[in-house]
Scaffold this motif. Structure first.
Motif, PDB file in Angstrom:
ATOM      1  N   ASN A 371       0.820  -1.223   0.000  1.00  0.00           N
ATOM      2  CA  ASN A 371       0.000   0.000   0.000  1.00  0.00           C
ATOM      3  C   ASN A 371       0.852   1.270   0.000  1.00  0.00           C
ATOM      4  O   ASN A 371       0.527   2.265   0.641  1.00  0.00           O
ATOM      5  CB  ASN A 371      -0.955   0.015   1.197  1.00  0.00           C
ATOM      6  CG  ASN A 371      -1.903  -1.164   1.198  1.00  0.00           C
ATOM      7  OD1 ASN A 371      -2.357  -1.600   0.139  1.00  0.00           O
ATOM      8  ND2 ASN A 371      -2.199  -1.689   2.380  1.00  0.00           N
ATOM      9  N   GLY A 372       1.997   1.204  -0.713  1.00  0.00           N
ATOM     10  CA  GLY A 372       2.856   2.375  -0.838  1.00  0.00           C
ATOM     11  C   GLY A 372       3.852   2.568   0.286  1.00  0.00           C
ATOM     12  O   GLY A 372       4.667   3.500   0.241  1.00  0.00           O
ATOM     13  N   PHE A 373       3.793   1.732   1.298  1.00  0.00           N
ATOM     14  CA  PHE A 373       4.710   1.845   2.436  1.00  0.00           C
ATOM     15  C   PHE A 373       5.565   0.569   2.562  1.00  0.00           C
ATOM     16  O   PHE A 373       5.243  -0.456   1.954  1.00  0.00           O
ATOM     17  CB  PHE A 373       3.938   2.073   3.740  1.00  0.00           C
ATOM     18  CG  PHE A 373       3.159   3.352   3.764  1.00  0.00           C
ATOM     19  CD1 PHE A 373       3.775   4.544   4.106  1.00  0.00           C
ATOM     20  CD2 PHE A 373       1.809   3.374   3.425  1.00  0.00           C
ATOM     21  CE1 PHE A 373       3.060   5.741   4.130  1.00  0.00           C
ATOM     22  CE2 PHE A 373       1.085   4.558   3.443  1.00  0.00           C
ATOM     23  CZ  PHE A 373       1.720   5.750   3.791  1.00  0.00           C
ATOM     24  N   ILE A 374       6.630   0.672   3.361  1.00  0.00           N
ATOM     25  CA  ILE A 374       7.469  -0.507   3.580  1.00  0.00           C
ATOM     26  C   ILE A 374       6.646  -1.577   4.290  1.00  0.00           C
ATOM     27  O   ILE A 374       5.984  -1.307   5.300  1.00  0.00           O
ATOM     28  CB  ILE A 374       8.722  -0.155   4.416  1.00  0.00           C
ATOM     29  CG1 ILE A 374       9.648   0.781   3.623  1.00  0.00           C
ATOM     30  CG2 ILE A 374       9.490  -1.417   4.822  1.00  0.00           C
ATOM     31  CD1 ILE A 374      10.853   1.274   4.401  1.00  0.00           C
ATOM     32  N   ASN A 375       6.710  -2.786   3.781  1.00  0.00           N
ATOM     33  CA  ASN A 375       6.001  -3.922   4.360  1.00  0.00           C
ATOM     34  C   ASN A 375       6.889  -4.551   5.438  1.00  0.00           C
ATOM     35  O   ASN A 375       7.677  -5.460   5.170  1.00  0.00           O
ATOM     36  CB  ASN A 375       5.669  -4.944   3.271  1.00  0.00           C
ATOM     37  CG  ASN A 375       4.844  -6.106   3.792  1.00  0.00           C
ATOM     38  OD1 ASN A 375       4.692  -6.279   5.001  1.00  0.00           O
ATOM     39  ND2 ASN A 375       4.327  -6.912   2.880  1.00  0.00           N
ATOM     40  N   TRP A 376       6.749  -4.052   6.665  1.00  0.00           N
ATOM     41  CA  TRP A 376       7.658  -4.472   7.729  1.00  0.00           C
ATOM     42  C   TRP A 376       7.480  -5.940   8.117  1.00  0.00           C
ATOM     43  O   TRP A 376       8.440  -6.597   8.536  1.00  0.00           O
ATOM     44  CB  TRP A 376       7.503  -3.568   8.954  1.00  0.00           C
ATOM     45  CG  TRP A 376       8.165  -2.237   8.742  1.00  0.00           C
ATOM     46  CD1 TRP A 376       7.561  -1.045   8.498  1.00  0.00           C
ATOM     47  CD2 TRP A 376       9.569  -1.991   8.688  1.00  0.00           C
ATOM     48  NE1 TRP A 376       8.488  -0.061   8.304  1.00  0.00           N
ATOM     49  CE2 TRP A 376       9.742  -0.603   8.418  1.00  0.00           C
ATOM     50  CE3 TRP A 376      10.696  -2.783   8.823  1.00  0.00           C
ATOM     51  CZ2 TRP A 376      10.998  -0.017   8.297  1.00  0.00           C
ATOM     52  CZ3 TRP A 376      11.961  -2.198   8.703  1.00  0.00           C
ATOM     53  CH2 TRP A 376      12.095  -0.833   8.449  1.00  0.00           C
ATOM     54  N   GLU A 377       6.300  -6.437   7.953  1.00  0.00           N
ATOM     55  CA  GLU A 377       6.081  -7.861   8.241  1.00  0.00           C
ATOM     56  C   GLU A 377       6.930  -8.724   7.305  1.00  0.00           C
ATOM     57  O   GLU A 377       7.557  -9.698   7.727  1.00  0.00           O
ATOM     58  CB  GLU A 377       4.592  -8.194   8.073  1.00  0.00           C
ATOM     59  CG  GLU A 377       4.243  -9.622   8.477  1.00  0.00           C
ATOM     60  CD  GLU A 377       2.755  -9.923   8.353  1.00  0.00           C
ATOM     61  OE1 GLU A 377       2.400 -11.107   8.382  1.00  0.00           O
ATOM     62  OE2 GLU A 377       1.962  -8.957   8.218  1.00  0.00           O
TER      63      GLU A 377
END
Length: 518
Positions: A371-377
């Motif tokens: 969603n446009g952000f870093i996927n920290w998971e």
């Protein structure tokens, strides 16, 4: 060897973050011995020596000198007790002369002025006494690495050291310089001086040391006569398992050129050529080693290839495309991965976590976004995977880099670079100052990349054994030029390389020209 002259009993050192660097360590030094201190990075070797030299204060334990307990709270007190330390990175002032460096801390004066003539006299006297020839008036920056080291040792002896602590003293020496150092150390031993020799080069530990003490996990595992153990035995005590010191590799099957360097020259900030008119090629599925005494243009070449310095003259092509004018990200997008010589300045961010460091070259890619952000998971999942695959010892994926040992920091760098979808690897001193376990892992991974991914690798290393075992071909740099090319590394040895590295020999332009593959 004589009686025990110094004992460290039950030394425990705990840092502010709760890390136990030394735990009930016992270590003894005898009069007139060379005592090897070995162990993995993070095993506690340097901390133990810093305690002995007064740079660290232990939480528990005591130090006995000639049977009497002493309190060593700083290096000046250590020197008063006859303990001197020569650090791996020399503590000399480059702009001063040998004599001026020798008397720092105890400068002779005439009236109210510094007495330079007396400094020269003292330097000549100590040089003559220990048969270690130096030119008192030479400027430090003009000296070779081996010569600087001699100045450091003489400086400690001038200040009255009877026990010398040497931290990785042969890390950047040629075989000839190492042999000369060993002669000097043996002469000191014969005169009753005691030497602690810290090294990861187990063949040298076997050659020069009378006894060895092995540290593992901050504890002393064993002290034994060197003659009774093999290199394999020592490495097993260090790591707790069998380690393969010589990595097996099949003959390379090089493909098309990946890196092409043409008439490349670079001037440093003083307007002097660090290297000039370099021409060489590396093909896919090939490891090309670069040998040379430190200061002959290797570091500058690695920096230009990595994009840290601009291409001034000449050209560099990766897979046929010029990288001239590209920034670091653009160069990496061409498939260039880099293991920097200075892992703390350029290879990692000390205050960031393992996870943040391993995604620092790829966080902006779609694979790592949601969603446009870093996927920290996803980042955490990949980080855990790399920690497991690269045997990184840490409290977790969120551990800050600065809390890791040198070997584990280098594994983090390797984990990032080796998984960056690379076509070309620039590896500068990839195993310098790290333990045999980490060395084994990194060397195996480099060969696996060559064989399974057809990666082209340019390997800069001061460890000639690493170059000879890990490279397919080797070039030698001297005075900023390529002075030799050996297309088959298996047909050359350390002695021959050393002669070219010291400028005693050079090949014809026809022989060197073979490193350019059209």
């Amino acid at each position: 060897m004589g009686e025990d002259i110094l004992s460290m009993e039950n030394i425990t050192k705990i840092y502010g973050n709760g890390f136990v660097a030394n735990k009930n360590v016992n270590f003894t030094i005898r009069k007139g011995e060379i005592h090897g201190l070995v162990g993995e990075n993070g095993a506690g070797k340097t901390t133990l020596m810093k305690v002995l030299f007064g740079q660290e204060i232990p939480e528990e334990g005591r130090i006995l000198l000639a049977g009497r307990e002493v309190n060593i709270s700083n290096p000046l007190i250590a020197l008063e007790y006859g303990i001197g330390m020569v650090h791996q990175h020399f503590m000399l002032i480059e702009s001063l002369s040998v004599a001026e460096n020798m008397v720092l801390g105890s400068e002779p004066v005439k009236g109210i002025a510094f007495d330079y003539d007396e400094a020269v006299h003292r330097t000549k006297e100590v040089s003559k006494k220990f048969d270690l020839d130096v030119n008192p008036k030479a400027i430090i920056r003009d000296l070779s690495v081996g010569y600087k080291q001699r100045v450091e040792i003489l400086k400690m002896l001038l200040h009255g050291a009877q026990i010398l602590l040497l931290d990785e003293p042969t890390a950047v020496l040629t075989p000839q310089e190492t042999r000369e150092l060993f002669i000097q150390l043996k002469q000191l031993r014969e005169k009753g001086y005691s030497i602690v020799f810290i090294s990861h080069k187990l063949n040298e530990v076997k050659e020069i040391c009378d006894r060895i003490t092995v540290l593992r996990g901050g504890e002393s595992v064993s002290t034994t006569d060197t003659a009774t153990v093999s290199e394999q035995d020592i490495s097993k005590m260090m790591v707790g398992r069998d380690v393969f010191l010589n990595i097996e590799k099949k003959k390379s099957n090089p493909g098309k050129p990946v890196l092409s360097v043409s008439n490349l020259s670079y001037k440093n900030k003083f307007g002097l050529y660090a290297f000039k008119d370099l021409n060489f090629t590396i093909r896919s599925g090939e490891i090309l080693g670069v040998a040379g005494v430190e200061g002959n243009g290797q570091s500058e070449l690695a920096n230009v290839l990595a994009g840290l310095e601009p291409i001034q003259d000449g050209d560099i092509k990766v897979n046929g495309r010029s990288i001239k004018g590209m920034n670091i990200r653009q160069i990496r997008e061409e498939g260039v991965a880099v293991i920097h010589e200075d892992r703390m300045t350029y290879g990692t961010s000390a205050t960031q976590s393992i996870a943040e460091n391993v995604i620092s070259d790829r966080y902006y890619k779609e694979e790592y976004k949601k969603n446009g952000f870093i996927n920290w998971e996803y980042v955490v999942s990949k980080s855990k995977e790399l920690i497991q695959n690269y045997l990184i010892k840490a409290d977790g994926y969120d551990a800050e880099i600065r809390t890791l040992s040198g070997g584990n920091i280098q594994k983090v760098v390797a984990a990032r670079e080796f998984t960056s979808k690379l076509k070309l690897l620039i590896a500068s001193q990839p195993t310098r100052g790290i333990d045999v376990g980490a060395q084994e892992l990194i060397r195996k991974k480099m060969i696996k990349l060559r064989d399974e991914e057809n990666t082209a690798t340019l390997l800069f290393s001061a460890d000639l054994s690493e170059l000879l075992n890990g490279s397919d071909g080797i070039i030698v740099m001297y005075g900023g030029k390529i002075t030799a090319y050996f297309p088959d590394a298996s047909l050359v040895n350390e002695e021959i390389l050393g002669e070219y590295m010291l400028g005693l020999k050079s090949q014809s332009s026809e022989e060197i020209g073979g490193v350019v593959h059209e």
